[in-house]
Design a protein around this motif. Sequence first.
Motif, PDB file in Angstrom:
ATOM      1  N   CYS A 177     -20.996   8.592  13.675  1.00  0.00           N
ATOM      2  CA  CYS A 177     -21.068   6.964  13.588  1.00  0.00           C
ATOM      3  C   CYS A 177     -21.400   6.795  12.178  1.00  0.00           C
ATOM      4  CB  CYS A 177     -22.146   6.379  14.573  1.00  0.00           C
ATOM      5  SG  CYS A 177     -21.663   6.839  16.223  1.00  0.00           S
ATOM      6  N   THR A 213     -18.291   0.074  19.165  1.00  0.00           N
ATOM      7  CA  THR A 213     -18.031   1.367  19.329  1.00  0.00           C
ATOM      8  C   THR A 213     -16.519   1.590  18.522  1.00  0.00           C
ATOM      9  OG1 THR A 213     -16.936   0.839  21.314  1.00  0.00           O
ATOM     10  CG2 THR A 213     -19.091   1.990  21.359  1.00  0.00           C
ATOM     11  N   ASN A 259     -17.767   1.541  14.562  1.00  0.00           N
ATOM     12  CA  ASN A 259     -18.564   2.166  14.300  1.00  0.00           C
ATOM     13  C   ASN A 259     -18.591   3.755  14.420  1.00  0.00           C
ATOM     14  OD1 ASN A 259     -20.070  -0.617  14.316  1.00  0.00           O
ATOM     15  ND2 ASN A 259     -20.752   0.367  12.528  1.00  0.00           N
ATOM     16  N   VAL A 260     -17.981   4.078  15.716  1.00  0.00           N
ATOM     17  CA  VAL A 260     -17.690   5.516  16.172  1.00  0.00           C
ATOM     18  C   VAL A 260     -16.433   6.131  15.487  1.00  0.00           C
ATOM     19  CG1 VAL A 260     -17.591   6.876  18.046  1.00  0.00           C
ATOM     20  CG2 VAL A 260     -18.972   5.024  18.389  1.00  0.00           C
ATOM     21  N   LYS A 261     -16.958   7.066  14.630  1.00  0.00           N
ATOM     22  CA  LYS A 261     -15.721   7.585  13.952  1.00  0.00           C
ATOM     23  C   LYS A 261     -14.998   8.947  14.703  1.00  0.00           C
ATOM     24  CE  LYS A 261     -15.617   4.553  10.820  1.00  0.00           C
ATOM     25  NZ  LYS A 261     -14.784   3.323  10.955  1.00  0.00           N
TER      26      LYS A 261
END
Length: 135
Positions: free
Chosen positions: A89, A100, A103-105
């Motif tokens: 993240c 999500t 920010n969640v990569k």
Amino acid sequence: MGTLLIKKYQNNNENMPKCYKKWYGRLIHRGTLGTSELAEHIMKHGTVYTDDVVMGVTRKLMHCIAEQLADGYKVKLDGIGTLYLAISCVGADSAEEFDTSKNVKGVRVQFLPDQSNSSIYKGSEVRKMVKLFTD
């Protein structure tokens, strides 16, 4: 007992002063076995199951593990280790700003080898199974 080939190399990274100019070893892999090659190897150990049966069970196991991981479970293969999902993240300035989709990569599968006393994958046990040779 297996045989592992170790290639020697010198660390030339000046940004690592404690390691700079010291010599280390790197494991040389002979290749990668796919599922079908592993199934054929298992069959050669005198099993009553043919390679197609071993392949079928292996494929079912692969799909079931993926399904359970996708449902949020860790999957422990006794004596082997645990597979689980992890995320990477980037931070948000507040809990309300955390999204999500932004920010969640990444999502990746992680593996933690079984370190119980009965596991043959414990570091000390693996070391007993191999001979080390340098090039």
